[in-house]
Design an enzyme around this catalytic site. Structure first.
Site, PDB file in Angstrom:
ATOM      1  CG  ASN A  15      -1.726   1.218   1.417  1.00  0.00           C
ATOM      2  OD1 ASN A  15      -1.848   2.018   0.490  1.00  0.00           O
ATOM      3  ND2 ASN A  15      -2.299   1.390   2.603  1.00  0.00           N
ATOM      4  CE  LYS A  17      -0.125   3.236   4.779  1.00  0.00           C
ATOM      5  NZ  LYS A  17      -0.106   3.328   6.216  1.00  0.00           N
ATOM      6  CG  HIS A 105      -5.901   2.126   5.198  1.00  0.00           C
ATOM      7  ND1 HIS A 105      -5.440   3.115   6.037  1.00  0.00           N
ATOM      8  CD2 HIS A 105      -4.916   1.208   5.091  1.00  0.00           C
ATOM      9  CE1 HIS A 105      -4.209   2.791   6.416  1.00  0.00           C
ATOM     10  NE2 HIS A 105      -3.872   1.648   5.854  1.00  0.00           N
ATOM     11  CD  GLU A 107      -2.773   5.646   6.829  1.00  0.00           C
ATOM     12  OE1 GLU A 107      -2.759   5.682   5.587  1.00  0.00           O
ATOM     13  OE2 GLU A 107      -1.855   5.132   7.501  1.00  0.00           O
ATOM     14  CD  GLU A 177      -3.747  -2.489   7.266  1.00  0.00           C
ATOM     15  OE1 GLU A 177      -2.619  -2.721   6.856  1.00  0.00           O
ATOM     16  OE2 GLU A 177      -4.341  -1.423   7.042  1.00  0.00           O
ATOM     17  N   GLY A 183       2.132   2.087  10.872  1.00  0.00           N
ATOM     18  CA  GLY A 183       3.125   3.150  10.765  1.00  0.00           C
ATOM     19  C   GLY A 183       3.818   3.476  12.083  1.00  0.00           C
ATOM     20  CB  SER A 223       4.755  -2.104  12.124  1.00  0.00           C
ATOM     21  OG  SER A 223       4.386  -0.761  12.427  1.00  0.00           O
TER      22      SER A 223
HETATM   23  P1  PGA Z   1       2.571   0.223   7.775  1.00  0.00           P
HETATM   24  O1  PGA Z   1       1.132   0.473   7.092  1.00  0.00           O
HETATM   25  O2  PGA Z   1       3.101  -1.052   7.167  1.00  0.00           O
HETATM   26  O3  PGA Z   1       3.378   1.427   7.402  1.00  0.00           O
HETATM   27  O4  PGA Z   1       2.342   0.075   9.231  1.00  0.00           O
HETATM   28  C1  PGA Z   1       0.257  -0.587   6.824  1.00  0.00           C
HETATM   29  C2  PGA Z   1      -1.007  -0.049   6.216  1.00  0.00           C
HETATM   30  O5  PGA Z   1      -1.431   1.048   6.594  1.00  0.00           O
HETATM   31  O6  PGA Z   1      -1.617  -0.684   5.330  1.00  0.00           O
END
Ligand code: PGA
Length: 263
Positions: A15, A17, A105, A107, A177, A183, A223
């Protein structure tokens, strides 16, 4: 994902982003495609989720070079078409032949106030256009600390998949997730990831059928990196990973894709 007789092929999804313009996207996908071997792709499906502005470039590259790497969008509108400034419809994505569409997601939920009803409407549009949803669910830290993680995730699943028929689950992917792991560098323990992925599978079995539960891939995200992917993938109900930060470096993403080779 340890059993060789599992009906589910592992999948690693990157992903991106809001990273990489369309020129950077082309360079990235070329690098990734050069790195992944047929053996890698026999063992694990590989997908990238670039920003909207990159999708056409990635599609063109994929078709020209007959790449087996999958690609998808990070979001979609809940509307079919019309006066929705800034939105992208599922039919536009279908025309680009995307392999999947991420919805739900955290976010999007946090920064754009998306709730399960809206995500459900987006899934409706995805399915109407014969696309495959990649549905992300997960709890925040206070919810986990209160001991409500499982009921929260199950409520998200039932809200987001409301009205979806068993037949429409063909191609569905679910990503667990935990919001506190995204993140942050703080990965869920393999046991916690397994427990939740199993709970998701059990819910799929009771809501749809045992066949759907056996065939639907349930991913872990939060992560994930090359140094922790193997222990996550060794869990029987973790079928892959949704990778954010660590996928931006194609070499690191390749190491993640090659988790079975790690000692
Ligand atoms: P990350 O993000 O691997 O940076 O923790 C995962 C995601 O948001 O899909």
């Amino acid at each position: 994902m340890t059993s060789p007789e599992s009906p589910r092929k592992p999948i690693m999804v990157g992903n991106w982003k809001m990273n990489m313009n369309h020129l950077e996207a082309i360079a990235y996908v070329q690098k990734l495609a050069f790195g992944v071997s047929d053996k890698d792709l026999d063992r694990t499906e590989v997908a990238v989720l670039p920003p909207f502005t990159d999708l056409r470039s990635v599609q063109t590259l994929k078709e020209a070079d007959k790449l087996k790497i999958l690609f998808g969008a990070q979001d979609v509108s809940a509307h079919k078409d019309g006066p929705y400034t800034g939105e992208i419809s599922a039919s536009m994505l279908a025309k680009l032949k995307v392999d999947m569409v991420l919805v739900g997601h955290s976010e999007r939920r946090a920064y754009h106030h998306e709730d399960d009803d809206l995500i459900n409407a987006k899934i409706g549009e995805i399915l109407k256009n014969s696309l495959r949803p990649l549905l992300a669910v997960g709890e925040t830290l206070p919810i986990r600390q209160a001991g409500d993680a499982m009921s929260h995730v199950i409520a998200q699943l039932s809200g987001c998949l409301k009205g979806v028929s068993t037949k429409q689950t063909d191609g569905l992917i679910v990503a667990y997730e935990p919001v506190w792991a995204i993140g942050t560098g703080e990965v869920a323990s393999p046991e916690d990831a397994q427990q939740m992925c199993l709970a998701i599978r059990e819910w799929l079995s009771s809501r749809f059928s045992s066949t759907v539960a056996e065939q639907t891939r349930v991913l872990y995200g939060g992560s994930v990196k090359a140094s922790n992917v193997k222990e996550l993938m060794n869990q029987p109900d973790v079928d892959g990973a949704l990778v954010g930060g660590a996928c931006l470096d194609p070499a690191e993403f390749l190491r993640i894709i090659r988790w079975p080779d790690q000692l």
